[in-house]
Write an enzyme that holds these catalytic residues in place. Structure first.
Site, PDB file in Angstrom:
ATOM      1  N   LYS A 258       8.295  13.617   4.444  1.00 52.69           N
ATOM      2  CA  LYS A 258       7.216  12.907   4.130  1.00 52.69           C
ATOM      3  C   LYS A 258       7.223  11.676   4.738  1.00 52.69           C
ATOM      4  O   LYS A 258       8.318  10.958   4.949  1.00 52.69           O
ATOM      5  CB  LYS A 258       6.821  13.054   2.829  1.00 52.69           C
ATOM      6  CG  LYS A 258       7.846  12.286   1.901  1.00 52.69           C
ATOM      7  CD  LYS A 258       7.843  12.489   0.507  1.00 52.69           C
ATOM      8  CE  LYS A 258       8.915  11.756  -0.464  1.00 52.69           C
ATOM      9  NZ  LYS A 258       8.930  12.306  -1.922  1.00 52.69           N
TER      10      LYS A 258
ATOM     11  N   ARG B 215       4.354  12.975 -14.139  1.00 54.57           N
ATOM     12  CA  ARG B 215       3.620  12.755 -12.799  1.00 54.57           C
ATOM     13  C   ARG B 215       2.816  14.020 -12.468  1.00 54.57           C
ATOM     14  O   ARG B 215       1.508  13.858 -12.855  1.00 54.57           O
ATOM     15  CB  ARG B 215       4.419  12.636 -11.690  1.00 54.57           C
ATOM     16  CG  ARG B 215       3.990  12.100 -10.469  1.00 54.57           C
ATOM     17  CD  ARG B 215       5.022  11.593  -9.347  1.00 54.57           C
ATOM     18  NE  ARG B 215       5.776  12.485  -8.666  1.00 54.57           N
ATOM     19  CZ  ARG B 215       6.915  12.136  -7.916  1.00 54.57           C
ATOM     20  NH1 ARG B 215       7.028  10.928  -7.617  1.00 54.57           N
ATOM     21  NH2 ARG B 215       7.509  13.045  -7.421  1.00 54.57           N
TER      22      ARG B 215
ATOM     23  N   HIS C  93      10.934  17.533 -11.179  1.00 52.27           N
ATOM     24  CA  HIS C  93      11.672  16.261 -10.358  1.00 52.27           C
ATOM     25  C   HIS C  93      12.191  15.249 -11.307  1.00 52.27           C
ATOM     26  O   HIS C  93      11.619  15.096 -12.726  1.00 52.27           O
ATOM     27  CB  HIS C  93      10.379  15.637  -9.784  1.00 52.27           C
ATOM     28  CG  HIS C  93      10.978  14.537  -8.683  1.00 52.27           C
ATOM     29  ND1 HIS C  93      11.910  14.822  -7.899  1.00 52.27           N
ATOM     30  CD2 HIS C  93      10.230  13.242  -8.689  1.00 52.27           C
ATOM     31  CE1 HIS C  93      11.857  13.717  -7.025  1.00 52.27           C
ATOM     32  NE2 HIS C  93      11.052  12.647  -7.557  1.00 52.27           N
TER      33      HIS C  93
ATOM     34  N   ARG D 121      16.265  19.167  -2.404  1.00 55.51           N
ATOM     35  CA  ARG D 121      15.477  18.378  -1.649  1.00 55.51           C
ATOM     36  C   ARG D 121      15.894  16.913  -1.287  1.00 55.51           C
ATOM     37  O   ARG D 121      15.719  15.933  -1.884  1.00 55.51           O
ATOM     38  CB  ARG D 121      13.978  18.387  -2.686  1.00 55.51           C
ATOM     39  CG  ARG D 121      13.458  19.576  -3.250  1.00 55.51           C
ATOM     40  CD  ARG D 121      12.144  19.345  -3.776  1.00 55.51           C
ATOM     41  NE  ARG D 121      12.193  18.452  -5.066  1.00 55.51           N
ATOM     42  CZ  ARG D 121      12.177  18.791  -6.153  1.00 55.51           C
ATOM     43  NH1 ARG D 121      12.263  19.936  -6.542  1.00 55.51           N
ATOM     44  NH2 ARG D 121      12.227  17.732  -7.231  1.00 55.51           N
TER      45      ARG D 121
ATOM     46  N   TYR E 245       3.865 -21.521   7.976  1.00 51.04           N
ATOM     47  CA  TYR E 245       2.338 -21.927   6.979  1.00 51.04           C
ATOM     48  C   TYR E 245       2.710 -22.307   5.554  1.00 51.04           C
ATOM     49  O   TYR E 245       4.030 -22.211   5.031  1.00 51.04           O
ATOM     50  CB  TYR E 245       1.764 -20.442   6.630  1.00 51.04           C
ATOM     51  CG  TYR E 245       1.106 -19.885   7.583  1.00 51.04           C
ATOM     52  CD1 TYR E 245      -0.038 -20.481   8.148  1.00 51.04           C
ATOM     53  CD2 TYR E 245       1.648 -18.733   8.368  1.00 51.04           C
ATOM     54  CE1 TYR E 245      -0.778 -19.687   9.296  1.00 51.04           C
ATOM     55  CE2 TYR E 245       0.600 -17.990   9.190  1.00 51.04           C
ATOM     56  CZ  TYR E 245      -0.323 -18.797   9.802  1.00 51.04           C
ATOM     57  OH  TYR E 245      -1.029 -18.177  10.688  1.00 51.04           O
TER      58      TYR E 245
ATOM     59  N   CYS F  60       5.161 -15.163   8.623  1.00 56.22           N
ATOM     60  CA  CYS F  60       3.794 -14.772   9.219  1.00 56.22           C
ATOM     61  C   CYS F  60       3.469 -13.490   9.525  1.00 56.22           C
ATOM     62  O   CYS F  60       4.416 -12.412   9.622  1.00 56.22           O
ATOM     63  CB  CYS F  60       3.560 -15.500  10.611  1.00 56.22           C
ATOM     64  SG  CYS F  60       4.134 -17.296  10.488  1.00 56.22           S
ATOM     65  N   MET F  61       2.010 -13.052   9.926  1.00 56.36           N
ATOM     66  CA  MET F  61       1.731 -11.698  10.156  1.00 56.36           C
ATOM     67  C   MET F  61       2.491 -11.236  11.279  1.00 56.36           C
ATOM     68  O   MET F  61       3.103  -9.800  11.375  1.00 56.36           O
ATOM     69  CB  MET F  61       0.334 -11.656  10.490  1.00 56.36           C
ATOM     70  CG  MET F  61      -0.247 -10.151  10.771  1.00 56.36           C
ATOM     71  SD  MET F  61      -1.932 -10.225  11.427  1.00 56.36           S
ATOM     72  CE  MET F  61      -2.833 -10.745   9.662  1.00 56.36           C
ATOM     73  N   ASP F  62       3.072 -11.847  12.534  1.00 55.54           N
ATOM     74  CA  ASP F  62       3.377 -11.446  13.647  1.00 55.54           C
ATOM     75  C   ASP F  62       4.535 -12.105  14.253  1.00 55.54           C
ATOM     76  O   ASP F  62       5.228 -11.964  15.371  1.00 55.54           O
ATOM     77  CB  ASP F  62       2.590 -11.458  14.727  1.00 55.54           C
ATOM     78  CG  ASP F  62       0.950 -11.169  14.263  1.00 55.54           C
ATOM     79  OD1 ASP F  62       0.970  -9.811  13.964  1.00 55.54           O
ATOM     80  OD2 ASP F  62       0.059 -11.891  14.421  1.00 55.54           O
TER      81      ASP F  62
HETATM   82  C1  LIG Z   1      10.032  12.274  -2.381  1.00 60.02           C
HETATM   83  C2  LIG Z   1      10.693  13.355  -2.975  1.00 60.02           C
HETATM   84  C3  LIG Z   1      11.966  13.854  -3.104  1.00 60.02           C
HETATM   85  C4  LIG Z   1      13.142  13.345  -2.293  1.00 60.02           C
HETATM   86  O1  LIG Z   1      13.574  12.306  -2.992  1.00 60.02           O
HETATM   87  P1  LIG Z   1      14.968  11.404  -2.544  1.00 60.02           P
HETATM   88  O2  LIG Z   1      15.345  10.567  -3.233  1.00 60.02           O
HETATM   89  O3  LIG Z   1      14.467  10.693  -1.313  1.00 60.02           O
HETATM   90  O4  LIG Z   1      16.029  12.433  -2.138  1.00 60.02           O
HETATM   91  C5  LIG Z   1      12.554  15.061  -3.806  1.00 60.02           C
HETATM   92  N1  LIG Z   1      11.452  15.852  -4.573  1.00 60.02           N
HETATM   93  C6  LIG Z   1      10.249  15.171  -4.644  1.00 60.02           C
HETATM   94  C7  LIG Z   1       9.161  16.064  -5.614  1.00 60.02           C
HETATM   95  C8  LIG Z   1       9.783  14.171  -4.147  1.00 60.02           C
HETATM   96  O5  LIG Z   1       8.658  14.005  -4.217  1.00 60.02           O
END
Ligand SMILES: *Cc1c(COP(=O)(O)O)cnc(C)c1O
Length: 388
Positions: free
Chosen positions: A38, A136, A168, A227, A271, A318-320
């Site tokens: 992701k 969540r 999760h 995951r 700045y 700064c920005m850049d």
């Molecule tokens: C982002 C995410 C992960 C990965 O988590 P890490 O800590 O980067 O391994 C696994 N499961 C879910 C549901 C996530 O949103």
């Protein structure tokens, strides 16, 4: 192909390979790897990394946060399973089916709305999220029995093909005793639910709950998938805790020197005049800033590496552009500056930067902006340049 030698990121596929292989060794042989790609592979560049994972490392499962990321993976030729971990509005049911994407269900009402949007005689593949303590997304019932009844009802909805469930962990990256017990409680909850559901639903192939931290700090239990996110990219889930193997951060962030000057004492920099030189000072200007994702909280706090030496950021980011104190360093315009990475004996990691801003390495690498080209290497050989 060329790119603008201003600010750029170098991404090393061979380091990702090392991290994936080391992580895999800690899992039970029956636990499959699901690579979390992701947010543009946490800023590392999904267009190069996802095909590498599939074609070179044999990864069969991928996860993203939304349907646009999922479609992008299909468009670049990913043929493995793609699971969307986050919300997809029900009206995208047909696209989920057309692209053969698996959708996470946030709860029963999401499942019902999705079901209503599925074209006649079609089915959308889903994994039902279970809330075991993250609060969540996920089905959230008081008892195992009630949770299983809800999941079973979902599985019977027209147009819904329930293939898995997942939960999760909220604090798998902690060594605090309460946190460890909380993770155990979450793992036990989903294991009990899974056992009960298996008896009711033959189609339920995947039951998963491990993230990066879960895989290294907790037993993989009966999780069919792990995951893997942050560890694949070579950062720690929690910068204060060691990981049981040597991580190789995949991404180096670099820039060049655009100007060098010597100033006297009593000169204000950047700045807001937050920095005033207290002695004759050599200053290098570097064309990178918060618009590139280089955090503004590094103002007067961060450091960069030039010719293997540390140089302090003086004044505000700064920005850049930023300014650094390079007194005593032999610097000229065009020299390479390492913002994240190793130069000689010195290293700055995304976690080091995160600690200064009281945040996490995840946020630092995700925030490296699209203005920064990603130069992709495999074993030191440049293979691709990703521009956005
Ligand atoms: C982002 C995410 C992960 C990965 O988590 P890490 O800590 O980067 O391994 C696994 N499961 C879910 C549901 C996530 O949103």
């Amino acid at each position: 192909m060329t790119y603008l030698h201003r600010a750029w990121a170098e991404v090393h596929l061979d380091r990702i390979k090392t991290n994936v292989e080391n992580y895999k060794k800690l899992l039970k042989p029956e636990t499959k790897l699901l690579c979390v790609v992701k947010a543009n592979c946490y800023g590392n560049g999904d267009a190069a990394i996802a095909p590498y994972l599939e074609n070179e490392l044999g990864i069969k499962w991928f996860a993203v946060s939304n349907i646009e990321e999922a479609k992008e993976l299909r468009d670049i030729g990913i043929s493995g399973e793609i699971l969307i971990l986050g919300y997809t509005p029900p009206e995208y049911a047909k696209e989920l089916i057309d692209y053969n994407i698996i959708q996470a269900l946030t709860d029963e009402s999401h499942a019902k709305l999705l079901s209503e949007c599925v074209p006649k005689d079609k089915r959308v593949r889903v994994h039902c999220a279970l809330d075991t303590g993250m609060t969540r997304i996920g089905v959230c019932e008081k008892t195992t029995e009630k949770t299983c009844e809800t999941v079973e009802r979902i599985s019977k909805l027209r147009g819904i093909q329930l293939e898995g469930t997942f939960t999760h962990f909220a604090s798998a990256d902690s060594d605090n005793e309460d946190d460890i017990n909380y993770t155990k409680m979450q793992a036990e909850k989903i294991t009990a639910i899974a056992k009960n559901l298996k008896k009711r639903l033959a189609s339920l192939n995947e039951i998963h709950f491990l993230n990066s931290a879960g895989g290294i700090y907790h037993s993989s239990g009966k999780s069919t998938l792990a995951r893997l996110g942050i560890i694949m990219y070579g950062l720690k889930p929690n910068s204060a805790l060691d990981v049981p193997f040597k991580l190789e951060p995949a991404l180096d962030f670099k820039a060049c020197v655009s100007m060098v000057k010597e100033v006297g004492s009593g000169v204000f920099v950047s700045y807001g005049r937050t920095y005033e030189t207290s002695k004759p000072t050599k200053i290098a200007t570097i064309p990178v800033g918060y618009a590139d994702g280089y955090p503004r909280f590094l103002s007067n706090k961060g450091e960069v590496l030039i010719h293997g030496q540390r140089a302090k950021i003086i004044g505000r980011v700064c920005m850049d552009q930023i300014m650094c104190d390079v007194t005593g360093i032999d610097v000229k315009v065009g020299d390479t500056v390492t913002l994240i990475g190793t130069d000689g004996n010195e290293t700055i990691t995304a976690d080091d930067i995160a600690d200064i801003g009281n945040t996490i390495g995840y946020e630092i690498i995700c925030n490296i902006s699209k203005r920064v080209p990603r130069i992709v290497y495999d074993n030191g050989r440049e293979i691709e340049i990703l521009k956005y």
